[in-house]
Design a protein around this motif. Structure first.
Motif, PDB file in Angstrom:
ATOM      1  N   UNK A 105      84.915  -0.945  71.185  1.00  0.00           N
ATOM      2  CA  UNK A 105      84.108  -0.021  70.388  1.00  0.00           C
ATOM      3  C   UNK A 105      83.887   1.242  71.196  1.00  0.00           C
ATOM      4  N   UNK A 106      84.166   2.352  70.565  1.00  0.00           N
ATOM      5  CA  UNK A 106      84.009   3.647  71.225  1.00  0.00           C
ATOM      6  C   UNK A 106      82.561   3.812  71.719  1.00  0.00           C
ATOM      7  N   UNK A 107      82.418   4.308  72.927  1.00  0.00           N
ATOM      8  CA  UNK A 107      81.081   4.471  73.484  1.00  0.00           C
ATOM      9  C   UNK A 107      80.326   5.600  72.775  1.00  0.00           C
ATOM     10  N   UNK A 108      79.194   5.254  72.170  1.00  0.00           N
ATOM     11  CA  UNK A 108      78.414   6.256  71.448  1.00  0.00           C
ATOM     12  C   UNK A 108      77.289   6.840  72.313  1.00  0.00           C
ATOM     13  N   UNK A 109      76.941   6.117  73.384  1.00  0.00           N
ATOM     14  CA  UNK A 109      75.921   6.631  74.298  1.00  0.00           C
ATOM     15  C   UNK A 109      76.559   7.610  75.267  1.00  0.00           C
ATOM     16  N   UNK A 110      75.977   8.745  75.381  1.00  0.00           N
ATOM     17  CA  UNK A 110      76.451   9.732  76.353  1.00  0.00           C
ATOM     18  C   UNK A 110      75.311  10.019  77.331  1.00  0.00           C
ATOM     19  N   UNK A 111      75.695  10.427  78.536  1.00  0.00           N
ATOM     20  CA  UNK A 111      74.663  10.814  79.499  1.00  0.00           C
ATOM     21  C   UNK A 111      73.871  11.977  78.907  1.00  0.00           C
ATOM     22  N   UNK A 112      72.550  11.921  79.056  1.00  0.00           N
ATOM     23  CA  UNK A 112      71.720  12.949  78.449  1.00  0.00           C
ATOM     24  C   UNK A 112      71.046  13.788  79.532  1.00  0.00           C
ATOM     25  N   UNK A 164      66.860  12.626  79.234  1.00  0.00           N
ATOM     26  CA  UNK A 164      66.807  11.238  78.783  1.00  0.00           C
ATOM     27  C   UNK A 164      65.421  10.827  78.282  1.00  0.00           C
ATOM     28  N   UNK A 165      65.429  10.031  77.230  1.00  0.00           N
ATOM     29  CA  UNK A 165      64.154   9.555  76.682  1.00  0.00           C
ATOM     30  C   UNK A 165      64.345   8.124  76.194  1.00  0.00           C
ATOM     31  N   UNK A 200      66.770   6.679  73.203  1.00  0.00           N
ATOM     32  CA  UNK A 200      67.772   5.652  73.555  1.00  0.00           C
ATOM     33  C   UNK A 200      67.621   4.425  72.662  1.00  0.00           C
ATOM     34  N   UNK A 201      66.387   4.023  72.415  1.00  0.00           N
ATOM     35  CA  UNK A 201      66.161   2.851  71.564  1.00  0.00           C
ATOM     36  C   UNK A 201      66.544   3.116  70.113  1.00  0.00           C
ATOM     37  N   UNK A 244      70.199   2.869  69.928  1.00  0.00           N
ATOM     38  CA  UNK A 244      70.597   1.454  70.048  1.00  0.00           C
ATOM     39  C   UNK A 244      70.358   0.713  68.727  1.00  0.00           C
ATOM     40  N   UNK A 280      72.914   1.661  66.199  1.00  0.00           N
ATOM     41  CA  UNK A 280      74.191   1.001  66.502  1.00  0.00           C
ATOM     42  C   UNK A 280      74.125  -0.484  66.098  1.00  0.00           C
ATOM     43  N   UNK A 301      75.822  -3.463  71.832  1.00  0.00           N
ATOM     44  CA  UNK A 301      76.208  -2.328  72.674  1.00  0.00           C
ATOM     45  C   UNK A 301      77.378  -2.778  73.536  1.00  0.00           C
ATOM     46  N   UNK A 302      78.312  -1.875  73.804  1.00  0.00           N
ATOM     47  CA  UNK A 302      79.370  -2.257  74.738  1.00  0.00           C
ATOM     48  C   UNK A 302      78.846  -2.065  76.173  1.00  0.00           C
ATOM     49  N   UNK A 304      79.593  -0.186  78.763  1.00  0.00           N
ATOM     50  CA  UNK A 304      79.313   1.174  79.230  1.00  0.00           C
ATOM     51  C   UNK A 304      78.057   1.726  78.550  1.00  0.00           C
ATOM     52  N   UNK A 305      77.927   1.426  77.241  1.00  0.00           N
ATOM     53  CA  UNK A 305      76.760   1.902  76.501  1.00  0.00           C
ATOM     54  C   UNK A 305      75.482   1.284  77.059  1.00  0.00           C
ATOM     55  N   UNK A 352      74.511   3.079  80.164  1.00  0.00           N
ATOM     56  CA  UNK A 352      73.973   4.412  79.808  1.00  0.00           C
ATOM     57  C   UNK A 352      72.575   4.281  79.211  1.00  0.00           C
ATOM     58  N   UNK A 353      72.412   3.232  78.390  1.00  0.00           N
ATOM     59  CA  UNK A 353      71.112   2.952  77.776  1.00  0.00           C
ATOM     60  C   UNK A 353      70.062   2.705  78.864  1.00  0.00           C
ATOM     61  N   UNK A 392      69.159   5.926  80.538  1.00  0.00           N
ATOM     62  CA  UNK A 392      68.278   6.770  79.713  1.00  0.00           C
ATOM     63  C   UNK A 392      66.857   6.226  79.664  1.00  0.00           C
ATOM     64  N   UNK A 427      65.079   7.165  82.503  1.00  0.00           N
ATOM     65  CA  UNK A 427      64.968   8.631  82.543  1.00  0.00           C
ATOM     66  C   UNK A 427      65.791   9.224  83.688  1.00  0.00           C
ATOM     67  N   UNK A 487      76.758   8.862  85.275  1.00  0.00           N
ATOM     68  CA  UNK A 487      78.086   8.443  84.801  1.00  0.00           C
ATOM     69  C   UNK A 487      78.974   7.964  85.953  1.00  0.00           C
ATOM     70  N   UNK A 529      84.524  -1.401  76.847  1.00  0.00           N
ATOM     71  CA  UNK A 529      84.318  -1.108  75.425  1.00  0.00           C
ATOM     72  C   UNK A 529      84.024  -2.342  74.577  1.00  0.00           C
TER      73      UNK A 529
END
Lengths: 467, 235
Positions: free
Chosen positions: A241-248, A251-252, A256-257, A260, A263, B91-92, B94-95, B98-99, B102, B105, B110, B127
């Motif tokens: 599954x393509x990663x939907x989370x990106x470094x922000x 961040x909050x 994030x929740x 999640x 998703x 969540x995969x 990597x996600x 990242x979660x 975040x 904070x 990465x 993934x």
């Protein structure tokens, strides 16, 4: 044997959480509410309309419950998380998962009959002593209401099973049905159509042995076909599954929740179809039926729209149940997160999804209601404020566990008693809409929203950080 | 320098007394192992130390924070690998990392995340959804979430149970490297060979009582191995 053990397991699970008495009391609470419905509504509406409406109500409930076709085997841990149940034993016991599932569905059917259908029908038997509903009609409901529920459940099971295999087919069926109904509104406002469209209702108005056999065969047939098509095994998808989370950069935890949870809803089996089948379609059925029943009693288009906005507002809060279903706060005890933030994010996402889907429903209702565009705006305000108060009451009473705690008789009673005055107030306004001034209704949403915010703040104080 | 201080802690679940007036201290830069039989109170003690469970009485200080009063603040600086909890199902890998970044904070994580995916050799599965991962890979993911942000202390409950021997070896080496750089590890296990191999100090716990804490080298001078010490002390 397996069914007996499943029934025993379900009973123990609930009674461990709430105590035996409290769990049994749940059906008494349902009975009390149904008795109120059975005693009061005949004062305003004809017995025929009430009886038809009751059948459609259980048809909609069946549709909502039968959406387990979407979830595949996830349905087996739907309500109570990843606990070891008999339902999970197919790999260690000499019983096939299909056999377990069939017994699981039968057990659910028996529980719904015990907790909802029997109290509902008994309430009508009692009310028949003083209302226009006859004892024969009330007795017949003991056969036709369970059949209606089973028909709705089987139909929904089939639709959702097909949906989980091919979304396009179901989207086409639903889309074409909506267009067809919309183009033939004249036809669909005839009473005779509603009586004939629902086979158990046909049986109710024309009780013959032949009709009874047709009904049983039809529902059982739909259920059997669904079982054959049902996806019993979790198959890990080979593809990633393509990663939907990106470094922000900012961040909050709440953001994030929310991502999640979005998703979770999207990737869990059935995806957003869960909202479609457990919320949107059942509400549409109830709305179409109500618009028909109430038009007979000269309820204005505006009044109808107010009524629908209240129904949509109350039921939209079920989105919170879906979002709370996939995890619990214990999963995040390894992270520096206050469970309050988890609740805040789930509430936030429920509001976003609830307002989007609820507004869609409200627009469809508007198209059916012949109300003015001003009323649509006004109904939107009522919908959002009723949604806010329902959601805040739900969060206040059940926190992050709405799917378990609402089965507690005391909690459920508190929930219903808090919301009942609000619903009754708007119902009365809807019935007399043409006679009152808009200004009279304006303070209500403001008061409700203010109370919702205060209640939500109070709920946050109740959520504890420790397990 | 004492980095964890536990003073007269007690905890009961109903009538069951899980921890009875326990006290211990852990110094910065050491691997402390809490060993004991099943049901001795190891997991409860870790939960108290990481602010997951509130003790009935006593004081807990981690990194000079009162963990009972400020559990979230204390958890910001510590990594936790729980015994059973799994990452969110949909969540995969990597996600999930990242979660975690975040929710902590943290920005610019990465590279750290990629480093851990490579180090524990599950980059190819980054993934895959958590629910589709093997138990071993899930444990790798939970190890990564506890270490990627370079915390000052990491609490580990049964650290190696699902890892293959190659990764176990790699991870044990890493733990040594991590404490040399100033990190602290508090691990609880009932695998005594592992405790003997990696720990500087061990604490023995049985029926909710912390019976003894001792330097591993000292113990090995007195006993044949940690197993013999355990048998004698616990009995």
């Amino acid at each position: 044997m397996l069914l007996k053990e499943l029934l025993r397991e379900e009973w123990r699970m609930h009674s461990t959480m709430f105590g035996n008495t409290n769990f049994i009391l749940f059906s008494l609470v349902i009975f009390g509410l149904c008795a109120l419905f059975a005693l009061i509504t005949p004062l305003f509406i004809s017995s025929k309309s009430i009886l038809s409406f009751s059948h459609y109500l259980f048809f909609a409930l069946g549709i909502s419950i039968g959406s387990f076709g979407l979830s595949g085997r996830e349905v087996l841990n739907k309500r109570f998380g990843e606990i070891s149940f008999i339902a999970y034993s197919s790999k260690i016991l000499p019983v096939s998962v299909k056999q377990i599932f069939l017994n699981f569905a039968l057990k659910d059917l028996m529980y719904y009959t015990f907790f909802f259908i029997i109290p509902f029908c008994t309430a009508f038997i009692i009310s028949s002593a003083i209302t226009t509903i006859t004892i024969t009609q009330a007795s017949l409901m003991f056969i036709t209401i369970p059949l209606t529920f089973f028909f709705g459940l089987s139909l929904s099971f089939l639709m959702t099973t097909i949906y989980s295999r091919s979304k396009i087919i179901i989207q086409l069926i639903i889309g074409c049905s909506i267009v067809y109904v919309f183009l033939n509104l004249g036809f669909f406002t005839q009473e005779i159509v509603y009586e004939n469209m629902l086979p158990p209702l046909q049986l109710f108005f024309n009780p013959t042995m032949k009709m009874l056999i047709v009904n049983i065969t039809l529902s059982a047939g739909l259920f059997l076909i669904s079982t054959l098509l049902f996806n019993f095994e979790f198959k890990a998808k080979g593809k990633g599954h393509k990663t939907l989370f990106r470094a922000s950069k900012k961040p909050s935890a709440i953001k994030a929740f929310m991502l999640k949870d979005f998703i979770d809803l999207h990737r869990s089996q059935g995806g957003f179809g869960k909202i479609l089948f457990s919320f949107l379609i059942p509400i549409l059925i109830i709305e179409v039926m109500m618009s028909f029943v109430l038009k007979i009693f000269s309820v204005s288009g505006e009044g109808l729209l107010i009524l629908f906005s209240v129904i949509i507002g109350v039921t939209a809060s079920t989105i919170y149940n879906w979002l709370a279903e996939f995890d619990n706060a214990k999963k995040y005890l390894n992270l520096p997160i206050n469970p309050k933030k988890i609740c805040l994010s789930k509430t936030g996402l429920s509001i976003i999804l609830g307002i989007i889907s609820g507004s869609g429903l409200l627009i469809i209702s508007f198209l059916f209601s012949e109300a003015s565009i001003t009323s649509l705006g006004f109904s939107f305000i009522i919908f959002t404020s009723v949604f806010a108060i329902t959601l805040s009451v739900l969060v206040y009473l059940t926190g992050l566990n709405p799917n378990t705690l609402l089965f507690d008789a005391k909690t459920f009673l508190k929930y219903m008693l808090t919301l009942a005055p609000i619903i009754v107030f708007f119902m009365l306004q809807a019935f007399s809409y043409s006679k009152i001034n808009h200004l009279f209704l304006i303070p209500a949403p403001i008061i409700l929203t203010t109370i919702s915010i205060a209640l939500f703040k109070k709920s946050m104080k109740k959520i504890t950080i420790f397990e | 320098m004492e980095i964890i201080e536990l003073t007269n802690i007690s905890k009961s679940y109903g009538k069951t007394k899980a921890i009875k007036n326990a006290s211990l201290t852990v110094n910065k830069g050491e691997i402390f192992g809490l060993v004991g039989p099943n049901g001795a109170g190891k997991t409860t003690l870790v939960k108290i130390l990481t602010g997951q469970t509130k003790p009935d009485k006593g004081e807990v200080t981690v990194l000079k924070n009162n963990i009972v009063k400020h559990p979230v603040k204390a958890r910001e600086k510590i990594g936790i690998i729980p015994e059973q909890e799994t990452p969110p199902s949909f969540l995969n890998s990597e996600e999930y990392l990242q979660f975690c970044a975040q929710t902590r904070k943290l920005t610019n994580q990465t590279d750290n995340i990629r480093e851990w995916l490579e180090f524990l050799e599950f980059k190819n599965e980054k993934n895959k959804l958590s629910k589709d991962l093997s138990r071993g890979t899930r444990q790798k993911l939970m190890i990564s979430q506890a270490f990627f942000f370079k915390p000052e202390i990491v609490f580990i409950d049964e650290p190696l149970v699902n890892l293959d021997p190659l990764i176990q070896r790699k991870f044990k080496k890493y733990l040594r490297k991590y404490v040399k750089k100033g990190g602290t590890v508090f691990l609880c296990t009932h695998v005594l060979s592992m405790a003997e191999e990696v720990c500087d100090t061990v604490g023995f716990i049985n029926e909710g009582n912390v019976i003894k804490t001792e330097n591993v080298k000292k113990l090995l001078k007195q006993y044949k191995n940690l197993e013999s010490a355990f048998m004698r002390i616990i009995k």
